[in-house]
Design a protein around this motif. Sequence first.
Motif, PDB file in Angstrom:
ATOM      1  N   SER A 189     -53.338 -57.872 -33.984  1.00 36.38           N
ATOM      2  CA  SER A 189     -52.326 -59.172 -34.193  1.00 36.38           C
ATOM      3  C   SER A 189     -52.972 -60.211 -33.240  1.00 36.38           C
ATOM      4  O   SER A 189     -52.922 -61.344 -33.317  1.00 36.38           O
ATOM      5  CB  SER A 189     -50.731 -58.976 -34.190  1.00 36.38           C
ATOM      6  OG  SER A 189     -50.857 -58.174 -33.087  1.00 36.38           O
ATOM      7  N   ARG A 190     -53.188 -59.712 -31.794  1.00 37.51           N
ATOM      8  CA  ARG A 190     -53.654 -60.743 -30.857  1.00 37.51           C
ATOM      9  C   ARG A 190     -54.619 -60.189 -30.051  1.00 37.51           C
ATOM     10  O   ARG A 190     -55.066 -58.866 -30.245  1.00 37.51           O
ATOM     11  CB  ARG A 190     -52.428 -60.606 -29.816  1.00 37.51           C
ATOM     12  CG  ARG A 190     -51.051 -61.295 -30.593  1.00 37.51           C
ATOM     13  CD  ARG A 190     -49.933 -61.494 -29.896  1.00 37.51           C
ATOM     14  NE  ARG A 190     -49.298 -60.135 -29.459  1.00 37.51           N
ATOM     15  CZ  ARG A 190     -49.057 -59.601 -28.389  1.00 37.51           C
ATOM     16  NH1 ARG A 190     -49.467 -60.185 -27.339  1.00 37.51           N
ATOM     17  NH2 ARG A 190     -48.426 -58.468 -28.013  1.00 37.51           N
ATOM     18  N   SER A 195     -44.882 -55.955 -33.535  1.00 38.71           N
ATOM     19  CA  SER A 195     -43.790 -56.623 -34.069  1.00 38.71           C
ATOM     20  C   SER A 195     -44.213 -57.933 -34.006  1.00 38.71           C
ATOM     21  O   SER A 195     -43.232 -58.620 -34.937  1.00 38.71           O
ATOM     22  CB  SER A 195     -42.763 -56.549 -32.523  1.00 38.71           C
ATOM     23  OG  SER A 195     -43.557 -56.987 -31.476  1.00 38.71           O
ATOM     24  N   ASN A 196     -45.341 -58.460 -33.899  1.00 42.14           N
ATOM     25  CA  ASN A 196     -45.494 -59.883 -34.008  1.00 42.14           C
ATOM     26  C   ASN A 196     -46.265 -60.154 -35.304  1.00 42.14           C
ATOM     27  O   ASN A 196     -47.481 -60.188 -35.287  1.00 42.14           O
ATOM     28  CB  ASN A 196     -46.513 -60.492 -32.864  1.00 42.14           C
ATOM     29  CG  ASN A 196     -46.571 -61.747 -32.625  1.00 42.14           C
ATOM     30  OD1 ASN A 196     -46.096 -62.640 -33.605  1.00 42.14           O
ATOM     31  ND2 ASN A 196     -46.831 -62.417 -31.584  1.00 42.14           N
ATOM     32  N   ASN A 224     -56.807 -49.473 -30.332  1.00 39.19           N
ATOM     33  CA  ASN A 224     -57.032 -50.583 -29.278  1.00 39.19           C
ATOM     34  C   ASN A 224     -55.495 -50.741 -28.867  1.00 39.19           C
ATOM     35  O   ASN A 224     -55.303 -51.376 -27.607  1.00 39.19           O
ATOM     36  CB  ASN A 224     -57.350 -51.854 -30.101  1.00 39.19           C
ATOM     37  CG  ASN A 224     -57.129 -53.060 -29.353  1.00 39.19           C
ATOM     38  OD1 ASN A 224     -58.000 -53.528 -28.321  1.00 39.19           O
ATOM     39  ND2 ASN A 224     -56.217 -53.823 -29.677  1.00 39.19           N
ATOM     40  N   TYR A 237     -50.903 -47.211 -16.086  1.00 37.30           N
ATOM     41  CA  TYR A 237     -51.575 -47.786 -17.138  1.00 37.30           C
ATOM     42  C   TYR A 237     -53.244 -47.139 -16.854  1.00 37.30           C
ATOM     43  O   TYR A 237     -53.696 -46.672 -17.797  1.00 37.30           O
ATOM     44  CB  TYR A 237     -51.670 -49.410 -16.823  1.00 37.30           C
ATOM     45  CG  TYR A 237     -52.572 -49.909 -17.686  1.00 37.30           C
ATOM     46  CD1 TYR A 237     -52.583 -50.003 -19.094  1.00 37.30           C
ATOM     47  CD2 TYR A 237     -53.943 -50.469 -17.112  1.00 37.30           C
ATOM     48  CE1 TYR A 237     -53.512 -50.603 -19.976  1.00 37.30           C
ATOM     49  CE2 TYR A 237     -54.882 -50.875 -17.736  1.00 37.30           C
ATOM     50  CZ  TYR A 237     -54.715 -51.107 -19.262  1.00 37.30           C
ATOM     51  OH  TYR A 237     -55.753 -51.611 -19.987  1.00 37.30           O
ATOM     52  N   LYS A 290     -55.268 -44.693 -19.452  1.00 41.29           N
ATOM     53  CA  LYS A 290     -56.689 -45.094 -19.805  1.00 41.29           C
ATOM     54  C   LYS A 290     -57.756 -43.824 -19.539  1.00 41.29           C
ATOM     55  O   LYS A 290     -58.810 -43.520 -20.325  1.00 41.29           O
ATOM     56  CB  LYS A 290     -57.358 -46.104 -19.443  1.00 41.29           C
ATOM     57  CG  LYS A 290     -56.743 -47.539 -19.991  1.00 41.29           C
ATOM     58  CD  LYS A 290     -56.621 -47.596 -21.317  1.00 41.29           C
ATOM     59  CE  LYS A 290     -56.057 -48.754 -22.170  1.00 41.29           C
ATOM     60  NZ  LYS A 290     -56.183 -48.805 -23.638  1.00 41.29           N
ATOM     61  N   THR A 336     -56.180 -62.382 -22.173  1.00 37.33           N
ATOM     62  CA  THR A 336     -55.358 -62.189 -23.446  1.00 37.33           C
ATOM     63  C   THR A 336     -53.897 -62.361 -23.031  1.00 37.33           C
ATOM     64  O   THR A 336     -53.781 -62.561 -21.797  1.00 37.33           O
ATOM     65  CB  THR A 336     -55.450 -60.430 -24.084  1.00 37.33           C
ATOM     66  OG1 THR A 336     -55.228 -59.816 -22.896  1.00 37.33           O
ATOM     67  CG2 THR A 336     -57.014 -60.404 -24.420  1.00 37.33           C
TER      68      THR A 336
END
Length: 254
Positions: A15-16, A39-40, A97, A160, A164, A195
Amino acid sequence: MSALAGRTAIVTGASRGIGRGIAERLATDGALVAVHYGSNEKAALETVEIIEGRGGRAFAFRAELGAPDAVDTFYAALDAGLAERGAAREFDILVNNAAASGSGRIHQLTTEVFDRLFAINVKAPLFLVQRGLDRLRDGGRIVNISSAATKHAFPDSVTYAMTKGAVDTMTLALAKELGPRGITVNAVAPGYIATDMNARRRATPEASAALAAMSVFNRIGTPAADVGRGRFPVSDEARWITGQYVDATGGTAL
Ligand code: NDP
């Protein structure tokens, strides 16, 4: 003929940001793209609109990764979207992703944030692959989006970075497992790309300049131009490349 004509590709978190850039690229190359979002919906429909506006084919579908029923919801929504377009349930490309960030330094870390990041960034892609194995075609492609944070110390967001690292390890194991079917599995690490994920880290011109300076090109990358192109390993020509960590970081911290 376009390189990916007749293929179906799924991009999670399309979405983004980077996911949108990858989805645009795959659609330009001729794939029908399933644009996943959490959600977007508005942003996901925008991705579809951009693709269709250029003559490509795409549809959006929702599943909140990290939720207990995420994988069921994901494939049910995907099936509905594919059926609506008269497409087969089999697919050729899965790009894992979608991810969440922002775990903070060790002193700030909570077990809730740790569990959430591992659920979204590690558990979800692994089980999406597991459940998709009977429908991912032989000769298919799996691309897991990794990060430079697995090769360079990143204490700002320790969990995070750990998620990864798990993605890189998963990539290696699955490449061996799925090789006999001609399926390649690779990790692509994008480096700093402008982003929403790092908007706060770019909040001031000074902070933005510091991020840009991480790359030997002294700039922050852009989703559509700098990821999803070049060595993105989804083409037929990339059939001999598997189990790799593809550094697409713009020479971060060389
Ligand atoms: P963004 O935050 O801009 O976009 C995240 C995308 O993932 C959105 O589409 C979002 O959907 C989706 N998503 C997030 N959480 C969930 C969830 N729980 N369930 C379903 N969908 C979810 O991220 P980026 O584009 O920056 O990052 C994309 C990938 O690239 C990630 O794997 C990230 O770790 C990696 N990466 C990014 C770098 C960067 O500099 N930006 C650098 C290195 C790696 P929705 O719109 O519905 O919220």
